[in-house]
Motif scaffolding. Sequence first.
Motif, mmCIF file in Angstrom:
data_model
loop_
_atom_site.group_PDB
_atom_site.id
_atom_site.type_symbol
_atom_site.label_atom_id
_atom_site.label_comp_id
_atom_site.label_asym_id
_atom_site.label_seq_id
_atom_site.Cartn_x
_atom_site.Cartn_y
_atom_site.Cartn_z
ATOM 1 N N ARG A 1 -3.367 -3.929 -6.742
ATOM 2 C CA ARG A 1 -2.929 -4.695 -5.472
ATOM 3 C C ARG A 1 -4.102 -5.081 -4.899
ATOM 4 N N ASP A 2 -4.225 -5.858 -3.891
ATOM 5 C CA ASP A 2 -5.570 -6.355 -3.240
ATOM 6 C C ASP A 2 -6.481 -5.215 -2.707
ATOM 7 N N ARG A 3 -5.492 -4.213 -2.004
ATOM 8 C CA ARG A 3 -6.079 -3.212 -1.266
ATOM 9 C C ARG A 3 -6.327 -1.935 -2.314
ATOM 10 N N ASP A 4 -5.889 -1.950 -3.440
ATOM 11 C CA ASP A 4 -6.155 -0.764 -4.264
ATOM 12 C C ASP A 4 -7.361 -0.687 -4.992
ATOM 13 N N VAL A 5 -8.061 0.635 -5.532
ATOM 14 C CA VAL A 5 -9.233 0.612 -5.819
ATOM 15 C C VAL A 5 -8.898 0.521 -7.688
ATOM 16 N N ILE B 1 5.468 17.305 2.925
ATOM 17 C CA ILE B 1 5.590 16.209 1.645
ATOM 18 C C ILE B 1 5.405 14.800 2.154
ATOM 19 N N ASN B 2 5.298 14.302 3.091
ATOM 20 C CA ASN B 2 4.763 13.055 3.666
ATOM 21 C C ASN B 2 3.424 12.946 3.792
ATOM 22 N N ALA B 3 2.774 14.058 4.359
ATOM 23 C CA ALA B 3 1.310 14.008 4.576
ATOM 24 C C ALA B 3 0.554 14.141 3.163
ATOM 25 N N VAL B 4 1.031 14.762 2.264
ATOM 26 C CA VAL B 4 0.529 14.694 0.918
ATOM 27 C C VAL B 4 0.876 13.351 0.334
ATOM 28 N N ASN B 5 1.754 12.899 0.255
ATOM 29 C CA ASN B 5 2.000 11.373 0.048
ATOM 30 C C ASN B 5 1.085 10.509 0.547
ATOM 31 N N PHE B 6 0.715 10.581 1.779
ATOM 32 C CA PHE B 6 -0.205 9.778 2.492
ATOM 33 C C PHE B 6 -1.677 9.976 1.757
ATOM 34 N N ILE B 7 -1.995 11.229 1.529
ATOM 35 C CA ILE B 7 -3.304 11.517 1.032
ATOM 36 C C ILE B 7 -3.712 10.634 -0.308
ATOM 37 N N ASP B 8 -2.709 10.459 -1.318
ATOM 38 C CA ASP B 8 -2.814 9.867 -2.536
ATOM 39 C C ASP B 8 -3.146 8.594 -2.323
ATOM 40 N N GLY B 9 -4.564 8.317 -2.060
ATOM 41 C CA GLY B 9 -4.841 6.998 -2.036
ATOM 42 C C GLY B 9 -6.318 6.940 -3.076
#
Length: 390
Positions: free
Chosen positions: A36-40, A157-165
Amino acid sequence: MREYLLTILVAALVAYVLVPAVRAFAVWFGAQAVPRDRDVHVIPTPRLGGLAMFGGMVAALVVATGLPEMRKVLAAGDISVGRALLMSGGLIVLIGIADDRWEVDPLTKFAGQVAAAGIFIMQGIQIYVIPQPNGETLTLPPAYGVPLTVLVVVATINAVNFIDGLDGLAAGVVGIAALALFSYAYWLSKANGMTTLSSATLTAAVLFGMCAGFLPHNFSPARIFMGDTGSMLIGLLLSASTIMLTGQFDSANLANGLFPFYVPLLLVPAVAAVPFMDMLLAVWRRTNQGRSPFSPDKQHLHHRLLELGHSTRQAVLIMYFWVGLLASGLVGLALFDAAWITLGVTMVVAIAGMVLMLALPRRRRRAAALAGRGDAGGTGRPSERPRMPV
């Protein structure tokens, strides 16, 4: 320690070996991340890497059941750790597979996370006590302990999910946190004359092995993503280790007072502090611009590091550095009496890291400018190799 090292090695090897098969399955199954546009990343990349991590967890638990002392740990007292991790982890992985393939709605994922926390509670993994400022512990009745346990599981769980960038970011950060929890539990038990074999320490060891085995395939440029299958699974195990460690030590028996008792509760927020601050800044930035706080943009912390001139790998290593510094500082304060020395060393390392983080891209830009100036001083054409006389 040898039994812990064996479980770590098994979890790492099995996770590492399973990744190629999981990658082929993800391509066949259609679970791929389209850029996507914001992905690396710039090419479609398979998801479902969490399946390999789950395989590493299962293999490590099976091996642990064959070790005499570890078998006792897996079914100690009122807690059945092996059953809890397999049942709750299996549920989370199923939800993650569905999300990585068909994008499950947030409410369904939240319900699955709460159900996984419920499995923990039914198997005895629950917050039973919390420390008080006066040095005593407060026993929590189920009316308070149950919702607090659910909150810790879902938030982690959601904190780790947010880290996955970024490639390798979540696996590395959680691996560092797991290693810190393992070191904290093992050495604090050893220093205070307690048994070093515990379910919390074993869970942290297995989690570290899973992340270590998956990371070589996931580090930039990633050949596979862990997806929600992996991010929710490692977040679940991180919360399990944290919850079990919370009630493992009696503050009255600890040499360094009450602070070590707080470390498990502080470690996960410390690990998630950098991405959490990034999330708050993103919400503030978007609302100030009159946009939805959930609208995507390319102004996250890792995007800014890339704009400074760091490569993707350098950006991830910088995040590793800060997370490792926070985690090691907390563990050091818990294990050593000389708090001021620990704080001083941490501050010196932090300042040195900040200087390097700012100096490296500046040096790279200066070298690029000098190279460009050298080209401009010539004819503007590529230099030709002198011809040999005929």
